[in-house]
Design an enzyme around this catalytic site. Structure first.
Site, PDB file in Angstrom:
ATOM      1  N   ARG A 142     -10.803   8.594 -14.050  1.00 45.79           N
ATOM      2  CA  ARG A 142     -10.335   8.949 -12.713  1.00 45.79           C
ATOM      3  C   ARG A 142      -9.577   7.796 -12.048  1.00 45.79           C
ATOM      4  O   ARG A 142      -9.217   7.879 -10.884  1.00 45.79           O
ATOM      5  CB  ARG A 142     -11.522   9.351 -11.832  1.00 45.79           C
ATOM      6  CG  ARG A 142     -12.166  10.673 -12.248  1.00 45.79           C
ATOM      7  CD  ARG A 142     -13.475  10.887 -11.501  1.00 45.79           C
ATOM      8  NE  ARG A 142     -13.270  10.861 -10.071  1.00 45.79           N
ATOM      9  CZ  ARG A 142     -14.026  10.180  -9.210  1.00 45.79           C
ATOM     10  NH1 ARG A 142     -15.030   9.462  -9.634  1.00 45.79           N
ATOM     11  NH2 ARG A 142     -13.770  10.204  -7.918  1.00 45.79           N
ATOM     12  N   LYS A 143      -9.389   6.704 -12.774  1.00 46.49           N
ATOM     13  CA  LYS A 143      -8.762   5.523 -12.175  1.00 46.49           C
ATOM     14  C   LYS A 143      -7.288   5.388 -12.547  1.00 46.49           C
ATOM     15  O   LYS A 143      -6.894   5.646 -13.683  1.00 46.49           O
ATOM     16  CB  LYS A 143      -9.509   4.262 -12.609  1.00 46.49           C
ATOM     17  CG  LYS A 143     -10.921   4.177 -12.087  1.00 46.49           C
ATOM     18  CD  LYS A 143     -11.615   2.948 -12.637  1.00 46.49           C
ATOM     19  CE  LYS A 143     -13.065   2.884 -12.163  1.00 46.49           C
ATOM     20  NZ  LYS A 143     -13.801   1.803 -12.812  1.00 46.49           N
ATOM     21  N   ASP A 145       0.840  -1.205   0.000  1.00 50.37           N
ATOM     22  CA  ASP A 145       0.000   0.000   0.000  1.00 50.37           C
ATOM     23  C   ASP A 145       0.873   1.252   0.000  1.00 50.37           C
ATOM     24  O   ASP A 145       0.633   2.195  -0.760  1.00 50.37           O
ATOM     25  CB  ASP A 145      -0.918  -0.021   1.227  1.00 50.37           C
ATOM     26  CG  ASP A 145      -1.985   1.065   1.164  1.00 50.37           C
ATOM     27  OD1 ASP A 145      -2.448   1.373   0.056  1.00 50.37           O
ATOM     28  OD2 ASP A 145      -2.354   1.605   2.223  1.00 50.37           O
TER      29      ASP A 145
END
Lengths: 272, 272
Positions: free
Chosen positions: B240-241, B195
């Protein structure tokens, strides 16, 4: 040495009575059984010495929500302990320690062969309430697992940790009001708790498991310091695979923060 | 107060020159720009005061592998610093701090409105080498990010933390040999690093991002204390990804430990 092995085999006797999933494991049943017994004894909480500190018990850092939920599930455990009839909704609290071997049976010898400082990731900070405060309950029918999790101030996320609740203009006007700044829990800390809960759930269902896949959808960030519920349920078992789904919600269940699936594989013996 | 805002706006001027992805964001461009500037300034490392401790620099706990890889990437950063021609393979080290605001410009005022004890999850333990030791490098063309990660003894996993390398029979014969017991890194700690790396990568590519999905395949456990390489690369951007893929391998790249994909969404303004 002999005394330690004696303790180990004594432990195995009680463990062998546990339910085993019907899966295709290593053909050598005798070797499997011994390995399973040793692993089960070393990893499952009930094999720990009563002297070890159980971190799943309430402490002064627990907020009102955490205490309330703990009482809710714990009271159902107590009913079962009083010898009442077994019911599907009865829960069992899972004790939680910060290391494996020192407190395991036979630890006097085994602790010598490990680096003594190692600690479980979720219990590596001594200060109560600073990081992961959680307690797990498993249902008696072994089909559900629930975790009450209070996220401490040491779990802050790096990006997205500062999110303006209002537009920037509002920020500049009201910057002095703390409520317009919120710090959120690290996505990795949420993943850690999901892994912990699903692994515990899967290890109740079967033995010798390994996490194969973790698929996490982050729906809504969790503010630091808040308490959430992590609810896991068995999706299906198929051959050597166990699929568990998991949801992280607010304590009243009204807000969905995260949802995930975890795939576990019942391991063959990890021969060198 | 005025002085602080003055500093903030001064910071915005330099940030506005940063590349912005062509995405459909909030229609109010002026509000967006200001929010973006403030967020960028507070979250990106170059806005931190030089007084803050940079945890991405070598310390005594770093092993030989970690140091060697650090030198490898850092030497390429140095070449760029000497004013030589920019090359695609040139890297930039990403500084790493244990908190956001105290060391950010304007922190003298802003630190008052935050709980002073909060720390980033990956930097919440003071002891060098005990937990996450890592350093990130991003490539100058902003298409790649690499992380050298040394897993400390406080990242132990709860289940699967004790895996016999040989059959149980061999264990009973050779129990005294430490090499037959291995403790592994918690799956959540690996997820945390994935992450962290992918978020850093995505934040270099664009602004105002939120992690939407993390899909992790655990291929081979990582022994505690070992050093691994985490390599992330951009898969695609679509509206937007932003989709980023990530691999955790041994330092020589021969063993694949984990592979993952991370989906980020460029956020609309989070209006209250």
């Amino acid at each position: 040495m002999a005394r330690t092995l004696c303790r180990i085999f004594k432990g195995c006797q009680s463990i062998c009575s546990l339910p085993l999933m019907k899966t295709r494991l290593h053909p050598s049943a005798s070797v499997l059984l011994r390995t399973v017994c040793v692993r089960r004894m070393l990893t499952l909480p009930f094999r720990f010495s009563p002297k070890a500190q159980d971190f799943s018990l309430p402490n002064s850092s627990w907020g009102a929500e955490m205490r309330q939920l703990y009482e809710h599930y714990n009271s159902q455990c107590e009913e079962e302990m009083k010898g009442e009839e077994k019911q599907d909704w009865a829960w069992k609290r899972v004790p939680s320690y910060n290391r494996t071997l020192k407190h395991a049976t036979g630890g006097v010898y085994l602790s010598k062969i490990y680096q003594s400082k190692a600690r479980f990731f979720t219990r590596n900070i001594k200060e109560p309430g600073a990081a992961f405060e959680y307690v797990l309950f498993v249902s008696k029918d072994e089909q559900k697992c629930v975790c009450i999790f209070q996220a401490g101030h040491l779990l802050e996320g790096p990006q997205g940790s500062l999110i303006l609740k209002n537009h920037a203009t509002a920020f500049f006007r009201r910057v002095q009001e703390e409520k317009y700044w919120i710090r959120y829990v690290h996505g990795g800390a949420i993943a850690t708790m999901i892994d912990t809960v699903t692994v515990t759930h899967a290890s109740v269902l079967t033995l010798l498991i390994m996490t194969a896949n973790l698929n996490i959808n982050y729906r809504r960030p969790i503010p630091l310091g808040s308490t959430v519920l992590i609810d896991s349920s068995l999706n299906k078992t198929e051959g050597r695979k166990v699929l568990i789904s998991c949801k992280v919600t607010s304590t009243d269940g009204s807000k969905l923060h995260t949802e995930a699936t975890a795939l576990f594989v019942v391991s063959r013996l990890l021969g060198g």
